[in-house]
Design an enzyme around this catalytic site. Sequence first.
Site, PDB file in Angstrom:
ATOM      1  N   GLY A 238       0.926  -1.292  -0.095  1.00 14.83           N
ATOM      2  CA  GLY A 238      -0.062   0.146  -0.060  1.00 14.83           C
ATOM      3  C   GLY A 238       0.862   1.271   0.090  1.00 14.83           C
ATOM      4  O   GLY A 238       2.167   1.347  -0.020  1.00 14.83           O
ATOM      5  N   CYS A 264      11.695  -1.518   3.956  1.00 13.19           N
ATOM      6  CA  CYS A 264      10.805  -1.574   3.053  1.00 13.19           C
ATOM      7  C   CYS A 264       9.599  -0.543   3.321  1.00 13.19           C
ATOM      8  O   CYS A 264       9.926   0.782   3.340  1.00 13.19           O
ATOM      9  CB  CYS A 264      10.207  -3.056   2.451  1.00 13.19           C
ATOM     10  SG  CYS A 264       9.430  -2.787   0.778  1.00 13.19           S
ATOM     11  N   PHE A 265       8.448  -1.110   3.628  1.00 17.98           N
ATOM     12  CA  PHE A 265       7.452  -0.195   4.123  1.00 17.98           C
ATOM     13  C   PHE A 265       7.996   0.701   5.503  1.00 17.98           C
ATOM     14  O   PHE A 265       7.747   1.819   5.556  1.00 17.98           O
ATOM     15  CB  PHE A 265       6.077  -1.007   4.608  1.00 17.98           C
ATOM     16  CG  PHE A 265       4.807   0.078   4.505  1.00 17.98           C
ATOM     17  CD1 PHE A 265       4.391   0.484   3.363  1.00 17.98           C
ATOM     18  CD2 PHE A 265       4.236   0.317   5.685  1.00 17.98           C
ATOM     19  CE1 PHE A 265       3.288   1.135   3.311  1.00 17.98           C
ATOM     20  CE2 PHE A 265       3.011   0.939   5.552  1.00 17.98           C
ATOM     21  CZ  PHE A 265       2.380   1.376   4.307  1.00 17.98           C
ATOM     22  N   GLN A 268       9.755   3.626   4.548  1.00 19.60           N
ATOM     23  CA  GLN A 268       8.917   4.569   4.083  1.00 19.60           C
ATOM     24  C   GLN A 268       8.443   5.139   5.387  1.00 19.60           C
ATOM     25  O   GLN A 268       8.049   6.512   5.495  1.00 19.60           O
ATOM     26  CB  GLN A 268       7.888   4.311   3.223  1.00 19.60           C
ATOM     27  CG  GLN A 268       8.725   3.778   1.920  1.00 19.60           C
ATOM     28  CD  GLN A 268       7.712   2.865   1.212  1.00 19.60           C
ATOM     29  OE1 GLN A 268       6.245   2.537   1.326  1.00 19.60           O
ATOM     30  NE2 GLN A 268       7.940   2.057   0.047  1.00 19.60           N
ATOM     31  N   HIS A 354      14.804  -6.049   1.090  1.00 20.81           N
ATOM     32  CA  HIS A 354      14.414  -7.038   1.946  1.00 20.81           C
ATOM     33  C   HIS A 354      15.910  -7.731   2.194  1.00 20.81           C
ATOM     34  O   HIS A 354      16.384  -8.822   1.819  1.00 20.81           O
ATOM     35  CB  HIS A 354      13.373  -8.292   1.118  1.00 20.81           C
ATOM     36  CG  HIS A 354      12.318  -7.552   0.912  1.00 20.81           C
ATOM     37  ND1 HIS A 354      10.994  -8.221   1.849  1.00 20.81           N
ATOM     38  CD2 HIS A 354      11.699  -6.282   0.400  1.00 20.81           C
ATOM     39  CE1 HIS A 354       9.984  -7.366   1.529  1.00 20.81           C
ATOM     40  NE2 HIS A 354      10.410  -6.500   0.503  1.00 20.81           N
ATOM     41  N   GLU A 356      16.263 -10.176   4.661  1.00 27.09           N
ATOM     42  CA  GLU A 356      16.034 -11.316   4.912  1.00 27.09           C
ATOM     43  C   GLU A 356      16.181 -12.400   3.709  1.00 27.09           C
ATOM     44  O   GLU A 356      16.481 -13.510   3.897  1.00 27.09           O
ATOM     45  CB  GLU A 356      14.813 -11.513   5.735  1.00 27.09           C
ATOM     46  CG  GLU A 356      13.450 -11.794   4.564  1.00 27.09           C
ATOM     47  CD  GLU A 356      13.127 -10.443   3.951  1.00 27.09           C
ATOM     48  OE1 GLU A 356      12.702 -10.642   2.720  1.00 27.09           O
ATOM     49  OE2 GLU A 356      13.431  -9.629   4.354  1.00 27.09           O
TER      50      GLU A 356
END
Length: 380
Positions: A238, A264-265, A268, A354, A356
């Site tokens: 999203g 990632c999110f 942000q 990412h 991981e």
Amino acid sequence: MTTSTRGTTKVPAVLVLEDGRIFRGRAYGAVGETFGEAVFSTGMTGYQETLTDPSYDRQIVVATAPQIGNTGWNDEDDESGRIWVSGYVVRDPARVPSNWRAKRSLDDELVAQNVVGISGIDTRALTRHLRESGSMRAGIFSGEAVGSQAELLARVQAQPQMKGASLYEAVTTKEAYVVPAVGEKRFTVAAIDLGIKGMTPHRMAERGIEVHVLPATASAAEVYAVAPDGVFFSNGPGDPATADGPVALMTEVLQRGTPLFGICFGNQILGRALGFGTYKLKYGHRGINQPVQDRTTGKVEVTAHNHGFAVDAPLDRVSETKFGRAEVSHVCLNDDVVEGLQLLDQPAFSVQYHPEAAAGPHDAAYLFDRFVSLMEGQRA
């Protein structure tokens, strides 16, 4: 999404993009219809991890690798409890899976989870179109769902845009849970689940961290009730401009000076908490082969990505924020997109990708060690 059962190899299907471009092929997976944002992923391997990544919620994923499904589907590599993509687009599906770990075919799993897909189309032409025109709304229709071109296009254009979409609360865990440390427990981390992948707490557990995974709606009181040595903010789907709740929570974590790591999110969210804006990329970064430079060391890493939004922060200078000085720590070498942030006066940092990297590569695994170092420093 409406679906039916198997026998899809000869069932006609059509992919309709919001700009009117149409691709015709055969049904793959469940038969019916589905809608989402059409995006492409450049990974040559790791389709099972991709499909089960919650960050792909409400997206129709186009596989750029020409043949998909060769290794089938196993019961170990899922990154969450289900497939999250809203649709799947492949060129040449494998007829028979061949891997000693496979329990069933990819097609079988798509059917079992009611995921509508399409095969037999020119995914190279589709990818070039999305690169030129940008990610856009799309629909896959197969079997009885196939109608007139005008009707299908109108239905696609009636779907909501990804810009402005708030999705993290739909994918987060409903209940808190704990991933115990492997071996001796060294630290406790509160992980805010905005769409977390299963390998992420595992990577922390390998380093002696007991991970308390909390819902995206967790309050600061709930976070600090676990007495965390650090707080982690996960990936997720999203538009970050809608994530006022996580931004407020991260702001409080920063005010307390608790070591913080976001991916990632979460990157942000940190950008917003520091006062930077966010924006939607034309077609995003998705795949496991994205080159990123760690500007703190000069090292170039090949990294795993899945994001369509980015932080708008200056690359050429240190910024003054209400939490002290901040700088861009990582940058994408393809397009200069901000790939990481770090505070210089507090123990907080984030990356847009990412680390991981369950399907590989593992170049960025050191970032979990960097998080451990922050917690060690704070404890000392």
